[in-house]
Design a protein around this motif. Structure first.
Motif, PDB file in Angstrom:
ATOM      1  N   ASP A   5       6.653  45.840  82.206  1.00  0.00           N
ATOM      2  CA  ASP A   5       5.907  46.509  83.269  1.00  0.00           C
ATOM      3  C   ASP A   5       4.680  45.701  83.674  1.00  0.00           C
ATOM      4  N   TYR A  45       3.862  44.138  87.241  1.00  0.00           N
ATOM      5  CA  TYR A  45       2.588  44.535  87.863  1.00  0.00           C
ATOM      6  C   TYR A  45       1.777  43.314  88.292  1.00  0.00           C
ATOM      7  N   GLY A  95      -0.179  47.861  84.652  1.00  0.00           N
ATOM      8  CA  GLY A  95       1.163  48.406  84.622  1.00  0.00           C
ATOM      9  C   GLY A  95       1.254  49.719  83.866  1.00  0.00           C
TER      10      GLY A  95
END
Length: 156
Positions: free
Chosen positions: A5, A9, A102
């Motif tokens: 993530d 991000y 994230g």
């Protein structure tokens, strides 16, 4: 979750390739400093606190400690750390890799002024063996910092 993530991000700033991954753990300030090869103070640790039913994150220098009185003056409540399960549920990152990027939920991030004495700092990237080197301006932008706060002691 976690580092995947964060990588996704950070892609919006073309920084996903700058994430450092280590063969050893960087889950504590001391281990992260050894893995990166810097003094522990330059590790930007992300601390997760209960805020009602949710949380807030404070990113501080590795040698800084939360000052309960300053924290309460700033946020209006006594600091209580999230449990490892709560941290994972609210941030999407395991303890040792909690970072302000994230995030699984919309958790407000506050950066502590203890970081501003360094040209660059090293926050984790969603796993217990990762980091990225950022300027304070980059950390401010990428973390969507609400505002700089002064809630720590022991670093000056």
């Amino acid at each position: 979750m976690g580092i995947k993530d964060v990588r996704e991000y950070l892609r919006q700033w073309d920084r996903e390739k700058d994430i450092l991954e280590f063969d050893t753990s960087s889950a504590t300030v001391e281990l992260a400093a050894q893995a990166v090869g810097v003094e522990p103070a330059r590790i930007a640790k992300t601390l997760a606190f209960k805020n009602g039913e949710g949380a807030l994150l404070v990113v501080a220098a590795g040698d800084a400690r939360v000052d309960n009185k300053k924290f309460k003056q700033e946020f209006g409540f006594k600091p209580h750390m999230l449990s490892p399960d709560e941290a994972l549920a609210l941030t999407g990152h395991p303890v040792g890799g909690v970072c302000p990027f994230g995030l699984k939920q919309d958790v407000p991030v506050f950066c502590d002024v203890s970081l501003k004495r360094f040209d660059t700092v090293f926050p984790a990237c969603g796993s217990s063996n990762s980091a990225i080197e950022l300027t304070c301006e980059e950390l401010d932008l990428y973390s969507r910092n609400v505002r700089w706060v002064d809630v720590c002691r022991g670093w000056a």
